[in-house]
Design an enzyme around this catalytic site. Structure first.
Site, mmCIF file in Angstrom:
data_model
loop_
_atom_site.group_PDB
_atom_site.id
_atom_site.type_symbol
_atom_site.label_atom_id
_atom_site.label_comp_id
_atom_site.label_asym_id
_atom_site.label_seq_id
_atom_site.Cartn_x
_atom_site.Cartn_y
_atom_site.Cartn_z
ATOM 1 N N SER A 185 39.184 39.105 34.999
ATOM 2 C CA SER A 185 39.416 40.790 35.122
ATOM 3 C C SER A 185 41.059 40.861 34.818
ATOM 4 C CB SER A 185 39.280 41.038 36.678
ATOM 5 O OG SER A 185 39.715 42.369 36.755
ATOM 6 N N TYR B 79 40.128 39.115 45.905
ATOM 7 C CA TYR B 79 39.600 39.582 44.430
ATOM 8 C C TYR B 79 40.459 39.322 43.254
ATOM 9 C CZ TYR B 79 37.096 41.644 40.562
ATOM 10 O OH TYR B 79 36.487 41.896 39.288
#
Length: 264
Positions: free
Chosen positions: A141, A154
């Protein structure tokens, strides 16, 4: 009669980026081993893609946030000589600080993003190296460059995935095996819906389609391009700014520490 087509393995294959990868790989003549937790939905995807593209699509139901699911899939991958592509896409996000977020969910995230990624890559890698052919795509990401509050694990696990791919690629130079860390920004998938936030507060221009993300990833693989793939010019710019912002902030922190030591 057993198929002789190359096999592509996609985790998190029932929706979003994983589903589009499955579609594109089926269209290019790969048989599929698709992995997800929702058995009914997974089998429906396999049936649809198998009929549409004349390939074999196998449903592999497993929870990759658990040791048993990881071990079961890794064992399957180690014994299949047809594996040519692994797309490690399964993942999820949470909301809340380390103090307030659900502790079990945090542990599951670490297991899914870190342990499962490593174990599945380790399962397919010996065969790929022996055949001198293979592609590994790990979906990380843009958040891997952004240490923001409320998303500690995350962002940290996505940074792990990106650096893991970058380091692994250096080990595999000349092996015939290609590694890519795919780092999308905001993408139209179910990811944000599961977080409960949907797309509130994020302008429409900031979003990319899952199709564009996957097509840019596969085009970069085909061109044997850079290890890190950031789809979309706007997100390439954002990553550039984030990298330099971290460099500037790091310099300011060091200067602040030196000044404090001098004062003391």
């Amino acid at each position: 009669m057993m198929s002789t087509r190359p096999l592509a393995v996609v985790t998190g294959a029932t929706a979003g980026i994983g589903h589009v990868f499955a579609q594109r790989l089926a269209a290019s003549g790969h048989d599929l081993l698709l992995v997800a937790r929702d058995a009914a939905r997974l089998r429906a995807v396999c049936d649809t893609l198998g009929r549409a593209h004349g390939i074999v699509a196998e449903a592999f139901v497993a929870d990759l946030a658990a040791d048993a699911g990881i071990a079961m899939l890794a064992a399957r991958l180690r014994t299949d000589e047809r594996v040519r592509v692994l797309v490690s896409n399964a993942g999820f996000g949470t909301r809340g600080t380390i103090l307030t977020a659900d502790a079990d969910k945090q542990r599951q995230m670490l297991h899914l993003h870190v342990t499962a990624t490593h174990e599945l890559v380790s399962a397919v890698l010996p065969g790929m190296v022996e055949r001198r052919q293979g592609t590994i795509v790990v979906v990380a990401s843009v958040a891997s460059w952004s240490p923001t509050a409320g998303n500690v694990n995350y962002n940290a696990t996505k940074a792990y995935q990106r650096v893991y791919c970058e380091a692994l690629a250096t080990e595999l130079v000349g092996s015939g095996v290609q590694v890519q860390a795919l780092c999308p920004g905001f993408t139209y998938t179910e990811f944000h819906d599961r977080l409960g936030s949907g797309r509130k507060g994020i302008p429409s221009w900031a979003w990319l389609s899952a199709e564009r993300v996957v097509d840019e990833s596969l085009a970069q693989v085909k061109a044997r391009g850079a290890v890190v793939c950031v789809p979309g010019k706007r997100f390439k710019l954002i990553v550039f700014l984030l990298k330099h912002a971290m460099w500037v902030l790091g310099g300011l922190r060091q200067r602040y520490r030196r000044d404090r030591l001098q004062v003391q």
